[in-house]
Every structure is written in structure tokens, then in C-alpha cells.
Design a protein around this motif. Structure first.
Motif, PDB file in Angstrom:
ATOM      1  N   SER A 177     -31.185  87.601  35.105  1.00  0.00           N
ATOM      2  CA  SER A 177     -32.054  88.396  34.044  1.00  0.00           C
ATOM      3  C   SER A 177     -31.914  87.490  32.860  1.00  0.00           C
ATOM      4  N   ILE A 178     -33.212  87.594  32.023  1.00  0.00           N
ATOM      5  CA  ILE A 178     -32.932  86.461  30.632  1.00  0.00           C
ATOM      6  C   ILE A 178     -33.341  87.680  29.832  1.00  0.00           C
ATOM      7  N   VAL A 179     -32.828  88.049  28.743  1.00  0.00           N
ATOM      8  CA  VAL A 179     -33.485  88.935  27.521  1.00  0.00           C
ATOM      9  C   VAL A 179     -33.215  88.371  26.258  1.00  0.00           C
ATOM     10  N   GLU A 180     -34.024  88.045  25.620  1.00  0.00           N
ATOM     11  CA  GLU A 180     -33.960  87.641  24.057  1.00  0.00           C
ATOM     12  C   GLU A 180     -34.285  88.591  23.012  1.00  0.00           C
ATOM     13  N   ALA A 181     -33.299  88.835  22.297  1.00  0.00           N
ATOM     14  CA  ALA A 181     -33.428  90.191  21.198  1.00  0.00           C
ATOM     15  C   ALA A 181     -33.437  89.875  19.929  1.00  0.00           C
ATOM     16  N   ILE A 182     -34.431  90.208  19.031  1.00  0.00           N
ATOM     17  CA  ILE A 182     -34.306  89.972  17.749  1.00  0.00           C
ATOM     18  C   ILE A 182     -34.607  91.075  16.844  1.00  0.00           C
ATOM     19  N   SER A 183     -33.491  91.614  16.268  1.00  0.00           N
ATOM     20  CA  SER A 183     -33.717  92.790  15.444  1.00  0.00           C
ATOM     21  C   SER A 183     -33.445  92.503  13.800  1.00  0.00           C
ATOM     22  N   GLU A 184     -34.402  92.755  12.958  1.00  0.00           N
ATOM     23  CA  GLU A 184     -34.248  92.365  11.638  1.00  0.00           C
ATOM     24  C   GLU A 184     -33.619  92.928  10.821  1.00  0.00           C
ATOM     25  N   ASN A 185     -33.794  94.646  11.089  1.00  0.00           N
ATOM     26  CA  ASN A 185     -32.897  95.370  10.097  1.00  0.00           C
ATOM     27  C   ASN A 185     -32.233  96.421  10.757  1.00  0.00           C
ATOM     28  N   ALA A 186     -31.716  96.258  11.580  1.00  0.00           N
ATOM     29  CA  ALA A 186     -30.756  97.455  12.122  1.00  0.00           C
ATOM     30  C   ALA A 186     -29.378  97.039  12.382  1.00  0.00           C
ATOM     31  N   LEU A 187     -28.483  98.150  12.442  1.00  0.00           N
ATOM     32  CA  LEU A 187     -27.244  98.022  12.476  1.00  0.00           C
ATOM     33  C   LEU A 187     -26.723  97.151  13.744  1.00  0.00           C
ATOM     34  N   HIS A 188     -27.448  97.317  14.770  1.00  0.00           N
ATOM     35  CA  HIS A 188     -26.976  96.411  15.810  1.00  0.00           C
ATOM     36  C   HIS A 188     -28.345  95.812  16.455  1.00  0.00           C
TER      37      HIS A 188
END
Length: 320
Positions: A177-188
Motif C-alpha cells: 500500500s502507498i499512503v501520503e499524509a499531510i497534516s498542517e496543524n495537528a498534534l500528529h
């Protein structure tokens, strides 16, 4: 009079022909062709499919705006549904765009999801398959009260402006599987908040953001042969924060943290672990006497020393 009527009829026919060939008509003709084709064209049709449809798979023929309505999947005969998006978008401003009961799953193929709140929510353990799946959400991308399993050979991109990309008690990224995760203003960006995070054989996880720790797992990060983890923190703390690291085979970690953090922070490290990749600033751990050794080639990884057999190597014989 007859000549006049014939002339009017001819003018009307020509006018109709010209109208049918006008630039605005092909879309109308396409919509007419979609009628009776089984393609879902409206929010009402999509809601009916989730609530009372007989089939387990549907296909979109248009972009869908659900407003404040939420799609739900419940336990029963239809606890695993498939949506083929054909490149279309589903938009929702409900608490969740789609909510899954414990043990349910959803497959989302060639589709864009846009949510004003959470995008995919789970009331227990849930499974998600994504193929060319794009999630853009204000809050959490995938959030479950139990475990989150990303099914094998998924391809998912998640962008969250104020929440986690994936959060659950535990997280499993299935094989290849391929996952790209971008979170700009979160704890994680990625958070296994109760137990483990597993990156299975050949799976790739890329996570970035301005977070306390871009990736967090309360207990063990398991990485199986061929797995790749890339984490980058544009904030001031860690790239990844994990309880323990367990590696089977050759795996890759590329991690970068902020000025007040490290690339990888481990609470307990009691083994000497070899990895492909890099870590900046250098890793740190609290307990143990192990080490993380980043190398450029699999050839630089020492081969494990065979352990002697324990106990008898053959079954004992019994005299008659």
C-alpha cells in the motif's frame, strides 16, 4: 397558404438541427445517455444506495454534494461497499462524510473526497481500500474508535488542515500500500494512539506537517521487509515518536525533525537495528543500550548470526 406553411416547417426543421449541433448540447446528450445507465448522478441517489440499495457497488456519473448529509455503512449483508468515482468528487459538510460501524469496510476507487469536518469515521475497527483516492479535509482524514486497516495495494493521499490524517487505536498499512499524509496543524499526522503501527511488506508511508511529532505510535512500530517510512516535520519537534521499533528484513526510514527535536525518538531501544536511509537530527532514545544504524546499501547490513538449535534435533527413540 400551403407554400407559407411548408416554408415555416422547413425553417423549424433547420432551426432544430442547428440547436442540436450547438456547443451546449453535447453535455445534455451525455446526461440523457446516463439515464438508466446505473450511474449515480445526485446526492439523493447516492444516499439511497447506502441506505437501501441491493448492490454492493455503485459508480458515479457526476460530482456529488451531500450538503450536511452523511453516508453510513452498517453491519449486515452490505457491510462492505465499493464506490467507483470515475474521477468525480463527493463533498460533505456533515460530521463525517462517511461513517462505518465496527467491522465494516469501504473501497473508494478513482475518487476525490472533500469534507468540512471528518472525512471517514469509524465506530470501531474499520478497513479502507483506496485506489487513486484523494482526501481533502478540515479535520481528520480517517479516524476510528478501534483499529484502522489500509488494505493491501491501496493508493491514498490525505491532506488535513486541522486534524490527523489517520488516527486509531492501532494502524495497519497492508502489503504494497502507498499512503501520503499531510497534516498542517495537528498534534500528529499519523497516530496509533493506543497500541501499534504496522507497515507491511513493500508498503510505503510518507507523512509531513508542522506537528509535535508527525508520526506517533504508543507502543511498537513494526516494519516488514521492503517497507519504507518517510517523515518530515517543518515544526520544531520530532519527525517520528515511537515506543519500540521491530524490523523484519530490509527496511527504509528517512526522517527529519525540527530544531528542538530529532528525526526519530524511541522510548525503548534494546537492539542494534540496521536501516536504509537517514535521520536528522540524529535519533534519540530513553531506555536500553541498542542503536539505530543508517546505511546506504543492503550490502552494508550484517547478516544475522545463526542461532544454535535448542534441545534434541531428533525425536528420542523408545526401546520396546
Amino acid at each position: 397558404m400551403k407554400r407559407f406553411n411548408i416554408a415555416c416547417i422547413l425553417i423549424l426543421i433547420v432551426s432544430l438541427m442547428l440547436t442540436a449541433c450547438s456547443p451546449g448540447k453535447p453535455n445534455d446528450l451525455d446526461e440523457l445517455q446516463n439515464i438508466g445507465s446505473g450511474l449515480i448522478m445526485s446526492a439523493d441517489e447516492l444516499l439511497r444506495f447506502f441506505e437501501s440499495g441491493e448492490e454492493a457497488e455503485c459508480e458515479l456519473g457526476a460530482n456529488i454534494n451531500l450538503g450536511d448529509e452523511m453516508l453510513t455503512i452498517s453491519q449486515g449483508d452490505r457491510n462492505s461497499l465499493v464506490i467507483i468515482g470515475n474521477g468525480h468528487t463527493i463533498t460533505s459538510d456533515a460530521e463525517c462524510l462517511v461513517r462505518l460501524d465496527d467491522g465494516c469496510s469501504i473501497s473508494l476507487i478513482d475518487i476525490n473526497l472533500i469534507s468540512g469536518h471528518d472525512c471517514i469515521g469509524g465506530l470501531g475497527d474499520i478497513s479502507v481500500y483506496g485506489e487513486k483516492l484523494s482526501i481533502n479535509t478540515v479535520a481528520n482524514g480517517i479516524r476510528a474508535a478501534g483499529s484502522v486497516t489500509v488494505l493491501p495495494q491501496s493508493d491514498i493521499k490525505i491532506i488535513s488542515s486541522n486534524g490527523y490524517s489517520i488516527v486509531g487505536h492501532s494502524i495497519i498499512l497492508g502489503e504494497k500500500s502507498i499512503v501520503e499524509a499531510i497534516s498542517e496543524n495537528a498534534l500528529h499526522a499519523i497516530c496509533a494512539e493506543k497500541t501499534d503501527l504496522t507497515i507491511d511488506v513493500g508498503a510505503r508511508l510518507s507523512a509531513s506537517g508542522s506537528s509535535y511529532s508527525v508520526l506517533y505510535t504508543e507502543e511498537v512500530l513494526y516494519m516488514n521487509d521492503g517497507a519504507t517510512l518517510s517523515v518530515s516535520n517543518a515544526g520544531i519537534y520530532h519527525g517520528a515518536e515511537i515506543g519500540k521499533l521491530k524490523v523484519d528484513g530490509v527496511v527504509t526510514i528517512n526522517a527529519s525533525g525540527g530544531d528542538q527535536g530529532v528525526g526519530v525518538f524511541i522510548f525503548e531501544l534494546r537492539e542494534n537495528i540496521y536501516l536504509l536511509g537517514s535521520c536528522t537530527p540524529q535519533y534519540r532514545f530513553d531506555l536500553g543500550r541498542g542503536s539505530l544504524n543508517f546505511v546506504e546499501s543492503a550490502d552494508d547490513i550484517p547478516k544475522p548470526t545463526p542461532k544454535p538449535a535448542i534441545g534434541p534435533t531428533t525425536n528420542p527413540t523408545t526401546n520396546p
